[in-house]
Design a protein around this motif. Structure first.
Motif, PDB file in Angstrom:
ATOM      1  N   HIS A 191      52.179  37.897  57.328  1.00 32.08           N
ATOM      2  CA  HIS A 191      52.396  38.303  58.722  1.00 32.08           C
ATOM      3  C   HIS A 191      53.475  37.495  59.419  1.00 32.08           C
ATOM      4  O   HIS A 191      53.436  37.333  60.637  1.00 32.08           O
ATOM      5  CB  HIS A 191      51.075  38.251  59.486  1.00 32.08           C
ATOM      6  CG  HIS A 191      50.081  39.236  58.963  1.00 32.08           C
ATOM      7  ND1 HIS A 191      50.159  40.588  59.231  1.00 32.08           N
ATOM      8  CD2 HIS A 191      49.022  39.078  58.124  1.00 32.08           C
ATOM      9  CE1 HIS A 191      49.185  41.215  58.597  1.00 32.08           C
ATOM     10  NE2 HIS A 191      48.484  40.328  57.917  1.00 32.08           N
ATOM     11  N   ILE A 232      47.586  35.397  62.482  1.00 33.49           N
ATOM     12  CA  ILE A 232      47.541  36.490  63.473  1.00 33.49           C
ATOM     13  C   ILE A 232      46.181  36.610  64.153  1.00 33.49           C
ATOM     14  O   ILE A 232      46.081  37.250  65.185  1.00 33.49           O
ATOM     15  CB  ILE A 232      47.935  37.863  62.880  1.00 33.49           C
ATOM     16  CG1 ILE A 232      47.086  38.212  61.666  1.00 33.49           C
ATOM     17  CG2 ILE A 232      49.425  37.908  62.552  1.00 33.49           C
ATOM     18  CD1 ILE A 232      47.184  39.690  61.275  1.00 33.49           C
ATOM     19  N   CYS A 233      45.121  36.026  63.581  1.00 32.89           N
ATOM     20  CA  CYS A 233      43.788  36.173  64.193  1.00 32.89           C
ATOM     21  C   CYS A 233      43.270  34.859  64.776  1.00 32.89           C
ATOM     22  O   CYS A 233      43.153  34.717  65.996  1.00 32.89           O
ATOM     23  CB  CYS A 233      42.779  36.708  63.178  1.00 32.89           C
ATOM     24  SG  CYS A 233      43.183  38.349  62.531  1.00 32.89           S
ATOM     25  N   ARG A 234      42.945  33.889  63.915  1.00 30.04           N
ATOM     26  CA  ARG A 234      42.270  32.680  64.380  1.00 30.04           C
ATOM     27  C   ARG A 234      43.206  31.642  64.971  1.00 30.04           C
ATOM     28  O   ARG A 234      42.991  31.167  66.107  1.00 30.04           O
ATOM     29  CB  ARG A 234      41.464  32.052  63.210  1.00 30.04           C
ATOM     30  CG  ARG A 234      40.285  32.879  62.771  1.00 30.04           C
ATOM     31  CD  ARG A 234      39.735  32.417  61.427  1.00 30.04           C
ATOM     32  NE  ARG A 234      40.666  32.695  60.334  1.00 30.04           N
ATOM     33  CZ  ARG A 234      40.488  32.368  59.078  1.00 30.04           C
ATOM     34  NH1 ARG A 234      39.394  31.700  58.728  1.00 30.04           N
ATOM     35  NH2 ARG A 234      41.372  32.678  58.151  1.00 30.04           N
ATOM     36  N   LEU A 242      44.897  31.640  57.699  1.00 32.73           N
ATOM     37  CA  LEU A 242      45.551  32.305  56.565  1.00 32.73           C
ATOM     38  C   LEU A 242      46.739  33.160  57.018  1.00 32.73           C
ATOM     39  O   LEU A 242      47.862  33.003  56.528  1.00 32.73           O
ATOM     40  CB  LEU A 242      44.508  33.161  55.823  1.00 32.73           C
ATOM     41  CG  LEU A 242      45.008  34.075  54.701  1.00 32.73           C
ATOM     42  CD1 LEU A 242      45.732  33.278  53.622  1.00 32.73           C
ATOM     43  CD2 LEU A 242      43.843  34.840  54.093  1.00 32.73           C
ATOM     44  N   GLY A 243      46.500  34.055  57.966  1.00 31.61           N
ATOM     45  CA  GLY A 243      47.540  35.010  58.339  1.00 31.61           C
ATOM     46  C   GLY A 243      48.360  34.624  59.553  1.00 31.61           C
ATOM     47  O   GLY A 243      49.415  35.191  59.805  1.00 31.61           O
TER      48      GLY A 243
HETATM   49  P1  4NP Z   1      43.755  34.916  60.147  1.00 28.76           P
HETATM   50  O1  4NP Z   1      43.162  36.320  59.637  1.00 28.76           O
HETATM   51  O2  4NP Z   1      43.882  34.045  58.929  1.00 28.76           O
HETATM   52  O3  4NP Z   1      42.698  34.413  61.084  1.00 28.76           O
HETATM   53  O4  4NP Z   1      45.073  35.219  60.811  1.00 28.76           O
HETATM   54  C1  4NP Z   1      43.790  37.053  58.625  1.00 28.76           C
HETATM   55  C2  4NP Z   1      44.809  37.916  58.945  1.00 28.76           C
HETATM   56  C3  4NP Z   1      45.418  38.661  57.955  1.00 28.76           C
HETATM   57  C4  4NP Z   1      44.996  38.538  56.641  1.00 28.76           C
HETATM   58  C5  4NP Z   1      43.979  37.652  56.328  1.00 28.76           C
HETATM   59  C6  4NP Z   1      43.376  36.921  57.328  1.00 28.76           C
HETATM   60  N1  4NP Z   1      45.598  39.308  55.637  1.00 28.76           N
HETATM   61  O5  4NP Z   1      45.173  39.216  54.470  1.00 28.76           O
HETATM   62  O6  4NP Z   1      46.542  40.068  55.905  1.00 28.76           O
END
Ligand code: 4NP
Length: 151
Positions: A43, A13-15, A10-11
């Motif tokens: 992000h 930045i994490c997964r 989604l972002g």
């Molecule tokens: P990602 O985690 O999808 O693993 O990068 C998230 C990072 C940020 C957000 C949601 C999920 N956010 O809503 O900002």
């Protein structure tokens, strides 16, 4: 022919940065291109989450050179395989596809480890560091299999 793999969450930045870093560490960069993107735009231009950076570093995977970007329709042209983390990512990416061929490039990354179970890499963003360890371990297993298939 050089294969191109895109990791999507989604972002971004994490997964998916961890998925990108893990797969890059396991393949020959001359033969496989690996990138990542997010379905959301929250992000764009951001560095990976410090907790993803920390868990990667703990296991010897450096993801500090990555910057967040948003998934676009162009990615269907640019990549051969698009691995998403959960069903929500899957729906968001499939919505942008314009053909069956494009849709067929997209799959849940944990299908590699648990075929046909629709298993998700859980979003760790709002939880603690433990969630990032969990994500790392899942993605390590999945990218082992992907790297083997690409070799
Ligand atoms: P990602 O985690 O999808 O693993 O990068 C998230 C990072 C940020 C957000 C949601 C999920 N956010 O809503 O900002």
């Amino acid at each position: 022919m050089k294969m191109k793999v895109l990791m999507v969450c989604l972002g971004n930045i994490c997964r998916s940065p961890l998925a990108e870093g893990l797969l890059k560490a396991k393949v020959d960069a001359k033969k496989v291109t690996v990138d990542s993107a997010g379905t959301g735009n929250y992000h764009v231009g951001d560095a990976p989450d410090p907790r993803s950076v920390a868990v990667g570093k703990k296991h010897g995977v450096d993801i500090t050179d990555q910057l967040g970007r948003q998934f676009t329709k162009q990615d269907f042209q640019d990549f051969d395989f698009i691995y998403v983390m959960d069903n929500s990512n899957y729906r968001n990416v499939i919505e942008l596809a314009s053909s069956e061929e494009e849709k067929n490039k997209v799959s849940l990354i944990l299908d590699k480890v648990f075929p046909n179970e629709e298993a998700s890499v859980p979003d760790p963003y709002t939880g603690g560091y433990h969630g990032f360890e969990n994500v790392y371990l899942m993605l390590d297993e999945a990218t082992d299999i992907i790297a083997e298939e690409l070799a």
